[in-house]
Design an enzyme around this catalytic site. Structure first.
Site, PDB file in Angstrom:
ATOM      1  N   ASN A 215       2.312   1.529   4.320  1.00 48.48           N
ATOM      2  CA  ASN A 215       2.577   0.258   5.032  1.00 48.48           C
ATOM      3  C   ASN A 215       2.314   0.388   6.541  1.00 48.48           C
ATOM      4  O   ASN A 215       3.032  -0.186   7.358  1.00 48.48           O
ATOM      5  CB  ASN A 215       4.013  -0.237   4.768  1.00 48.48           C
ATOM      6  CG  ASN A 215       4.282  -1.671   5.240  1.00 48.48           C
ATOM      7  OD1 ASN A 215       5.375  -1.994   5.672  1.00 48.48           O
ATOM      8  ND2 ASN A 215       3.298  -2.541   5.175  1.00 48.48           N
TER       9      ASN A 215
ATOM     10  N   CYS B  17      -1.433   0.850   7.360  1.00 48.78           N
ATOM     11  CA  CYS B  17      -2.870   0.551   7.484  1.00 48.78           C
ATOM     12  C   CYS B  17      -3.272  -0.695   6.686  1.00 48.78           C
ATOM     13  O   CYS B  17      -3.467  -1.768   7.247  1.00 48.78           O
ATOM     14  CB  CYS B  17      -3.721   1.743   7.027  1.00 48.78           C
ATOM     15  SG  CYS B  17      -3.471   3.238   7.999  1.00 48.78           S
ATOM     16  N   ARG B  18      -3.386  -0.547   5.367  1.00 45.98           N
ATOM     17  CA  ARG B  18      -3.969  -1.631   4.566  1.00 45.98           C
ATOM     18  C   ARG B  18      -3.065  -2.852   4.415  1.00 45.98           C
ATOM     19  O   ARG B  18      -3.505  -3.984   4.675  1.00 45.98           O
ATOM     20  CB  ARG B  18      -4.348  -1.098   3.166  1.00 45.98           C
ATOM     21  CG  ARG B  18      -5.497  -0.123   3.197  1.00 45.98           C
ATOM     22  CD  ARG B  18      -5.620   0.632   1.888  1.00 45.98           C
ATOM     23  NE  ARG B  18      -4.481   1.531   1.679  1.00 45.98           N
ATOM     24  CZ  ARG B  18      -4.285   2.263   0.609  1.00 45.98           C
ATOM     25  NH1 ARG B  18      -5.148   2.188  -0.398  1.00 45.98           N
ATOM     26  NH2 ARG B  18      -3.235   3.059   0.506  1.00 45.98           N
ATOM     27  N   SER B  19      -1.816  -2.649   3.977  1.00 41.35           N
ATOM     28  CA  SER B  19      -0.992  -3.844   3.722  1.00 41.35           C
ATOM     29  C   SER B  19      -0.592  -4.594   4.995  1.00 41.35           C
ATOM     30  O   SER B  19      -0.504  -5.825   4.958  1.00 41.35           O
ATOM     31  CB  SER B  19       0.210  -3.534   2.816  1.00 41.35           C
ATOM     32  OG  SER B  19       1.074  -2.587   3.385  1.00 41.35           O
TER      33      SER B  19
ATOM     34  N   ASP C  11      -8.234   3.846   1.030  1.00 38.12           N
ATOM     35  CA  ASP C  11      -7.295   4.225   2.086  1.00 38.12           C
ATOM     36  C   ASP C  11      -8.080   4.697   3.323  1.00 38.12           C
ATOM     37  O   ASP C  11      -8.799   5.685   3.247  1.00 38.12           O
ATOM     38  CB  ASP C  11      -6.427   5.364   1.529  1.00 38.12           C
ATOM     39  CG  ASP C  11      -5.338   5.759   2.478  1.00 38.12           C
ATOM     40  OD1 ASP C  11      -5.332   5.266   3.619  1.00 38.12           O
ATOM     41  OD2 ASP C  11      -4.488   6.567   2.071  1.00 38.12           O
TER      42      ASP C  11
ATOM     43  N   CYS D 105       0.869  -1.186   0.000  1.00 33.20           N
ATOM     44  CA  CYS D 105       0.000   0.000   0.000  1.00 33.20           C
ATOM     45  C   CYS D 105       0.902   1.230   0.000  1.00 33.20           C
ATOM     46  O   CYS D 105       2.082   1.119  -0.348  1.00 33.20           O
ATOM     47  CB  CYS D 105      -0.973  -0.019   1.176  1.00 33.20           C
ATOM     48  SG  CYS D 105      -0.209   0.029   2.812  1.00 33.20           S
TER      49      CYS D 105
HETATM   50  P1  4NP Z   1      -1.788   2.885   4.045  1.00 35.09           P
HETATM   51  O1  4NP Z   1      -2.429   4.235   4.595  1.00 35.09           O
HETATM   52  O2  4NP Z   1      -1.246   3.203   2.661  1.00 35.09           O
HETATM   53  O3  4NP Z   1      -2.946   1.940   3.971  1.00 35.09           O
HETATM   54  O4  4NP Z   1      -0.722   2.467   5.017  1.00 35.09           O
HETATM   55  C1  4NP Z   1      -1.749   5.463   4.621  1.00 35.09           C
HETATM   56  C2  4NP Z   1      -0.806   5.711   5.593  1.00 35.09           C
HETATM   57  C3  4NP Z   1      -0.176   6.931   5.636  1.00 35.09           C
HETATM   58  C4  4NP Z   1      -0.480   7.908   4.711  1.00 35.09           C
HETATM   59  C5  4NP Z   1      -1.417   7.646   3.733  1.00 35.09           C
HETATM   60  C6  4NP Z   1      -2.045   6.426   3.691  1.00 35.09           C
HETATM   61  N1  4NP Z   1       0.137   9.166   4.771  1.00 35.09           N
HETATM   62  O5  4NP Z   1      -0.197  10.034   3.956  1.00 35.09           O
HETATM   63  O6  4NP Z   1       1.006   9.372   5.633  1.00 35.09           O
END
Ligand code: 4NP
Length: 151
Positions: A10, A12-14, A120, A7
Site C-alpha cells: 500500500n 506504490c500500486r494501490s 510490482d 496491493c
Molecule cells: P506495492 O509495492 O505493493 O505496490 O505497494 C511494494 C511495496 C513494498 C514492498 C513490496 C512491494 N516491500 O517488499 O516492502
C-alpha cells in the site's frame, strides 16, 4: 458504491489506483486502498509513486499506508487486487462466499488482460512506475464502465 484497491505494501500500486480513481469517481462512489502486509503502515506512498502521480496532475502525497482489516469485507462493495498473490492473500482472509464475491483482480475488466497482474514497480525504476500508472488508468476506466453498466 465503495471500492477498495489492494496491493502488497500500500505504498506504490494501490495508492496510485486510489488517486487515479478519485479523479474519475462518480457521485456517491467512495474509494480507499490498503495492503496485505503492515510493514509500511502509517507511511506516505513511495516517493516515485508520488512523483509519477504528480506528473499526471494527481496528488497522492497525503495518503497513508494501512493493512486490510476484516471490517473492510463488510464496508466495501468491491475489492480489487493488483496481482495473484495479493488476490490469494485477500481471499484467505474472508469468512464466507458473500465476502469472496466482492474480490477480483484489478485488471479483470480490461480486454485481453483479464487474468493479468499490475506488476510490482517497487524494485524497478521511474519507467516502471509510469507503465504501472498507464495500466492503472486503463483499469480504473474499465472498472467504472463495468460498475456503471451493472448499477
Ligand atoms: P506495492 O509495492 O505493493 O505496490 O505497494 C511494494 C511495496 C513494498 C514492498 C513490496 C512491494 N516491500 O517488499 O516492502
Amino acid at each position: 458504491m465503495k471500492i477498495l484497491m489492494v496491493c502488497l505494501g500500500n505504498i506504490c500500486r494501490s495508492p496510485l489506483a486510489e488517486g487515479i480513481m478519485k479523479t474519475k469517481l462518480p457521485e456517491n462512489f467512495f474509494v480507499d486502498s490498503a495492503g496485505t502486509i503492515s510493514m509500511h503502515e502509517g507511511e506516505h506512498p513511495d516517493k516515485r509513486a508520488v512523483k509519477t502521480a504528480e506528473n499526471h496532475g494527481v496528488d497522492i502525497s497525503r495518503q497513508k499506508s494501512r493493512p486490510i482489516v476484516s471490517s473492510d469485507f463488510e464496508t466495501f462493495d468491491k475489492i480489487y487486487c493488483m496481482d495473484h498473490r495479493v488476490y490469494e492473500d485477500v481471499i484467505s482472509k474472508t469468512k464466507n462466499d458473500e465476502q469472496r464475491q466482492k474480490i477480483s483482480l484489478f485488471l479483470e475488466n480490461v480486454a485481453d488482460r483479464k487474468n493479468s497482474e499490475v506488476p510490482d514497480p517497487y524494485w524497478g525504476d521511474m519507467n516502471d512506475f509510469e507503465n504501472v500508472f498507464q495500466l492503472l488508468d486503463k483499469g480504473c476506466d474499465a472498472i467504472l464502465n463495468q460498475l456503471k453498466t451493472n448499477n
